[in-house]
Design a protein around this motif. Structure first.
Motif, PDB file in Angstrom:
ATOM      1  N   THR A  67       0.818  -1.211   0.000  1.00  0.00           N
ATOM      2  CA  THR A  67       0.000   0.000   0.000  1.00  0.00           C
ATOM      3  C   THR A  67       0.850   1.260   0.000  1.00  0.00           C
ATOM      4  O   THR A  67       0.316   2.359  -0.115  1.00  0.00           O
ATOM      5  CB  THR A  67      -0.932   0.029   1.221  1.00  0.00           C
ATOM      6  N   ARG A  68       2.162   1.127   0.164  1.00  0.00           N
ATOM      7  CA  ARG A  68       3.085   2.264   0.078  1.00  0.00           C
ATOM      8  C   ARG A  68       3.971   2.071  -1.142  1.00  0.00           C
ATOM      9  O   ARG A  68       4.286   0.952  -1.525  1.00  0.00           O
ATOM     10  CB  ARG A  68       3.947   2.379   1.327  1.00  0.00           C
ATOM     11  N   GLY A  69       4.388   3.177  -1.734  1.00  0.00           N
ATOM     12  CA  GLY A  69       5.261   3.104  -2.895  1.00  0.00           C
ATOM     13  C   GLY A  69       4.463   2.997  -4.179  1.00  0.00           C
ATOM     14  O   GLY A  69       3.260   2.752  -4.180  1.00  0.00           O
ATOM     15  N   ASN A  70       5.161   3.192  -5.285  1.00  0.00           N
ATOM     16  CA  ASN A  70       4.495   3.158  -6.588  1.00  0.00           C
ATOM     17  C   ASN A  70       5.255   2.322  -7.603  1.00  0.00           C
ATOM     18  O   ASN A  70       5.107   2.505  -8.799  1.00  0.00           O
ATOM     19  CB  ASN A  70       4.305   4.587  -7.124  1.00  0.00           C
ATOM     20  N   ASP A  71       6.068   1.377  -7.134  1.00  0.00           N
ATOM     21  CA  ASP A  71       6.763   0.497  -8.065  1.00  0.00           C
ATOM     22  C   ASP A  71       5.752  -0.401  -8.765  1.00  0.00           C
ATOM     23  O   ASP A  71       4.873  -0.979  -8.124  1.00  0.00           O
ATOM     24  CB  ASP A  71       7.782  -0.370  -7.327  1.00  0.00           C
ATOM     25  N   PRO A  72       5.853  -0.553 -10.086  1.00  0.00           N
ATOM     26  CA  PRO A  72       4.891  -1.397 -10.802  1.00  0.00           C
ATOM     27  C   PRO A  72       5.028  -2.859 -10.403  1.00  0.00           C
ATOM     28  O   PRO A  72       6.132  -3.364 -10.217  1.00  0.00           O
ATOM     29  CB  PRO A  72       5.247  -1.171 -12.271  1.00  0.00           C
ATOM     30  N   GLN A  73       3.895  -3.531 -10.258  1.00  0.00           N
ATOM     31  CA  GLN A  73       3.848  -4.936  -9.896  1.00  0.00           C
ATOM     32  C   GLN A  73       3.028  -5.668 -10.959  1.00  0.00           C
ATOM     33  O   GLN A  73       1.962  -5.199 -11.350  1.00  0.00           O
ATOM     34  CB  GLN A  73       3.176  -5.120  -8.540  1.00  0.00           C
ATOM     35  N   SER A  74       3.504  -6.823 -11.404  1.00  0.00           N
ATOM     36  CA  SER A  74       2.741  -7.639 -12.346  1.00  0.00           C
ATOM     37  C   SER A  74       1.700  -8.454 -11.588  1.00  0.00           C
ATOM     38  O   SER A  74       1.961  -8.935 -10.490  1.00  0.00           O
ATOM     39  CB  SER A  74       3.666  -8.591 -13.110  1.00  0.00           C
ATOM     40  N   PHE A  75       0.516  -8.624 -12.185  1.00  0.00           N
ATOM     41  CA  PHE A  75      -0.503  -9.444 -11.552  1.00  0.00           C
ATOM     42  C   PHE A  75      -1.098 -10.427 -12.551  1.00  0.00           C
ATOM     43  O   PHE A  75      -1.021 -10.241 -13.769  1.00  0.00           O
ATOM     44  CB  PHE A  75      -1.614  -8.590 -10.925  1.00  0.00           C
ATOM     45  N   VAL A  76      -1.702 -11.485 -12.014  1.00  0.00           N
ATOM     46  CA  VAL A  76      -2.466 -12.450 -12.789  1.00  0.00           C
ATOM     47  C   VAL A  76      -3.681 -12.805 -11.957  1.00  0.00           C
ATOM     48  O   VAL A  76      -3.613 -12.911 -10.735  1.00  0.00           O
ATOM     49  CB  VAL A  76      -1.616 -13.695 -13.136  1.00  0.00           C
ATOM     50  N   ALA A  77      -4.831 -12.944 -12.609  1.00  0.00           N
ATOM     51  CA  ALA A  77      -6.073 -13.220 -11.900  1.00  0.00           C
ATOM     52  C   ALA A  77      -6.937 -14.160 -12.716  1.00  0.00           C
ATOM     53  O   ALA A  77      -6.860 -14.194 -13.946  1.00  0.00           O
ATOM     54  CB  ALA A  77      -6.827 -11.917 -11.620  1.00  0.00           C
ATOM     55  N   SER A  78      -7.778 -14.923 -12.014  1.00  0.00           N
ATOM     56  CA  SER A  78      -8.687 -15.871 -12.653  1.00  0.00           C
ATOM     57  C   SER A  78     -10.107 -15.592 -12.191  1.00  0.00           C
ATOM     58  O   SER A  78     -10.347 -15.315 -11.007  1.00  0.00           O
ATOM     59  CB  SER A  78      -8.297 -17.306 -12.285  1.00  0.00           C
ATOM     60  N   TYR A  79     -11.051 -15.688 -13.129  1.00  0.00           N
ATOM     61  CA  TYR A  79     -12.459 -15.436 -12.855  1.00  0.00           C
ATOM     62  C   TYR A  79     -13.287 -16.569 -13.448  1.00  0.00           C
ATOM     63  O   TYR A  79     -12.927 -17.154 -14.474  1.00  0.00           O
ATOM     64  CB  TYR A  79     -12.896 -14.095 -13.455  1.00  0.00           C
ATOM     65  N   GLY A  80     -14.408 -16.852 -12.802  1.00  0.00           N
ATOM     66  CA  GLY A  80     -15.303 -17.884 -13.292  1.00  0.00           C
ATOM     67  C   GLY A  80     -16.026 -17.457 -14.547  1.00  0.00           C
ATOM     68  O   GLY A  80     -15.936 -16.301 -14.991  1.00  0.00           O
TER      69      GLY A  80
END
Length: 654
Positions: free
Chosen positions: A581-594
């Motif tokens: 919740t602190r900082g602004n370094d980019p983070q990669s994400f992956v998500a799955s949905y039904g």
């Protein structure tokens, strides 16, 4: 150093790994409840605080002040001492404090640092200076000119307040430091406060890590596209420089296009390099035909040659399409350029392919954007009056289809209107109809483009196998772009992308988290489904205050959505916050949905991981890849270091 074949890690049911050989500042202050189930990881952030006052004093001029000097001097002969005072509040809870100074002129014996009393200002003189307090906090010894000097002051800086220091020389070879008055802001003195945060990196149920592969050679391998094979293997495409490798022979050091195919267990099957002497390349999309041929599209500057002769020269963005055999040999390639004829001659302009798809016949279908005019083989296409050679030009959209032999079948263009249009994603259904995702904008006369009635409206469109527009569905009221599209069972249409503001779908209004801000605020994730006829089925929105951006979309045989993208910090993709919740370094994400868009699981990968890619195998396994530069974390587990830029590919359970 990692071997050229990289590191393969095989895992059991969870994320306990056993090695085997072969972001803008956040607006939200919410934090996720950290539990063992959320796969916590400790992340570190820094606050860099400027000095409230800094100056130096000299014994030879006891009443002189130097608070406006652009340098700070510490010298034993003549005697000069440097003073710094940091006064701050609201930055408590740090685990380390360091004073950093930039030495513009070094010394064989740098000064010692002491704590001193606060309360003085830039008018400080030798006669009014406070004395050092206690023992020395640090002593740096020899310091080179043009280098940073760092003192650990954690023993005396434990929280908010006033913290003053004096640099006492230990010899006659003095030092000059950059002061707070120097115009080079990045070289000014700072007090660095380091914070440790335990954050969730995973939410939901499913998506356990079953394998991770780090692969690369001595050069840079930037993997920019990913597709799965019918037997559960995968193909990657991208560019390389230096002594690149994807697990086979080392590529020619000139740099250029690279392709690689891997078995279902992740081991190397084959890899190919196509070095370029007169061009730089970018790969944007890859897919496989039913017979296993590899179709690749991308952009270039210069004059590329894949081995069958040069493509048309483009000084800016040209675009290429190419077909390779199932073992990676070039079958054919084509290049396209765009531009406008003006009174001064011909102005070359960009054209770029964003996505490629195929059908049961092995056709190559691609889409993207262009400026000016272009010919993709069926006659001149026009980007519209806004797509000219001027600073605020906007692109038009194109879509084109070629036979398995590379013969042009049809091509279409849609003008960019007032704010532009682009094709971003492609797929085909069981009947060979072409599904397109992207965005469009209305024309200056108010007429819609592909149903878009305002600015950059996300849209989905369906074309017959012969290129006839069957229907389009624009999300009017929203601003953003549709980045992916896929055919669902029964030829329903899945879509996903990013949006701001609000739109109505299936009788429900969806709005972004910051919809009422003047610019629409940060974008949120949208996904949904349309019937084969183009009527609304359902749509969902996911996201919080952070800016999350979906870049790639895949849908498996069960209709589950898989999204990959980048977040500028903590993000809620439907299951709760993940990431710092602190900082602004980019983070990669992956998500799955039904199949109904309900969140199943989401996870975030640490920094140094970029260009996120996603694909699904026939059994529903998610492949999540990207380019690694350094060390990153999957849950609490570190991966790397890379040797330059390497491929990190994760295999995740359904």
């Amino acid at each position: 150093m990692l071997p050229a074949l990289g590191l393969m890690v095989a895992c059991g049911g969870g994320d306990g790994l056993e090695a085997t050989e072969d972001a803008p500042a956040l607006r939200s202050t919410k934090a996720a409840a950290v539990t063992e189930q959320c796969q916590p990881r400790t992340v570190y952030t820094e606050d860099h605080l400027s000095a409230t006052y800094d100056t130096y004093v000299e014994q030879a001029s006891p009443d002189a002040s130097h608070g406006t000097s652009v340098m700070l001097v510490s010298d034993g002969s003549p005697r000069q001492e440097t003073y710094l005072d940091f006064r701050f509040s609201g930055f408590d809870g740090f685990i380390q404090a360091r004073l950093r100074l930039f030495a513009s002129d070094g010394s064989t014996n740098g000064p010692a640092l002491y704590k001193t009393q606060s309360g003085w200002t830039d008018t400080l003189t030798w006669n009014t200076r406070p004395a050092p307090v206690g023992t020395a906090l640090g002593n740096v010894g020899e310091v080179a000119s043009g280098s940073w000097v760092e003192y650990d002051v954690s023993s005396v800086v434990k929280g908010s307040g006033a913290h003053a220091f004096v640099l006492v020389p230990e010899g006659g070879n003095g030092m000059d430091f950059v002061s707070n008055e120097d115009p080079r802001r990045e070289l000014r003195p700072v007090l660095v406060l380091t914070h440790a945060h335990t954050v969730c990196t995973y939410q939901g149920s499913g998506g356990g890590l079953t394998q991770a592969v780090l692969r690369g050679g001595g050069g840079d391998e930037v993997v920019q596209a990913l597709a799965t094979t019918s037997n559960g293997g995968h193909v990657v495409a991208g560019v390389y420089t230096g002594a690149g490798s994807l697990g086979g022979a080392t590529f020619p050091s000139q740099g250029g296009l690279m392709l690689g195919r891997f078995h279902p267990d992740g081991t190397h099957e084959w890899s190919r390099a196509f070095p370029q002497a007169s061009a730089t390349l970018t790969v944007t999309s890859v897919t496989l035909t039913p017979l296993g041929n590899v179709l690749v599209v991308g952009g270039y500057a210069g004059t590329p040659d894949f081995g069958q002769g040069p493509l048309p020269t483009s000084p800016y963005y040209g675009t290429f399409i190419a077909k390779f055999s199932p073992v990676g040999q070039l079958t054919w390639a084509k290049g396209f350029t765009a531009g406008l004829v003006t009174g001064d001659g011909y102005d070359p302009l960009p054209i770029r392919a964003n996505a490629v798809a195929t059908d049961a016949n092995g056709s190559l279908i691609f889409t993207g954007y262009f400026f000016g005019r272009a010919n993709l083989g069926g006659g001149e296409l026009y980007a519209g009056p806004g797509g000219g050679a001027f600073d605020d030009a906007v692109p038009g959209m194109f879509i084109a289809k070629y036979s398995w032999e590379g013969v042009h079948l049809w091509s279409r263009a849609y003008e960019g209107g007032l704010w532009g249009a682009q094709g971003e994603g492609l797929a085909t259904d069981s009947a060979g109809n072409v599904l397109l995702a992207g965005y469009a904008s209305r024309n200056a006369d108010g007429s819609p483009v592909l149903g878009a009635t305002h600015r950059e409206n996300p849209l989905v469109a369906k074309f017959s196998p012969a290129g006839t527009l069957l229907w389009s569905r624009a999300l009017n009221g929203a601003q953003g772009r549709m980045v992916g599209v896929a055919a669902l069972p029964g030829d329903a249409v899945a879509f996903a992308g990013n949006f701001t503001r609000r739109f109505t779908f299936a009788g429900q209004t969806l709005e972004s988290t910051q919809a009422d801000e003047w610019d629409g605020g940060n974008a949120d994730v949208m996904l949904g489904a349309l019937e084969a006829s183009g009527t609304d089925r359902w749509a969902r929105k996911h996201g919080a205050d952070a800016a999350e951006s979906v870049s790639k979309v895949a849908v498996d045989a069960q209709g589950r959505f898989k999204l990959a993208g980048i977040s500028g910090g903590a993000v809620d993709l439907g299951g709760g916050l993940i990431g710092p919740t602190r900082g602004n370094d980019p983070q990669s994400f992956v998500a799955s949905y039904g199949p109904d868009g309900a969140h199943q699981w989401s996870r975030i990968v640490g920094t140094n991981h970029s260009d996120p890619l996603v694909a699904v195998t026939p059994d529903g396994t998610t492949l999540f890849g990207g380019t690694l530069r350094g060390i990153t974390h999957v849950g609490p587990t570190p991966f790397g270091p890379s040797r330059g830029a390497d491929l990190l590919l994760l295999k995740l359970a359904p």
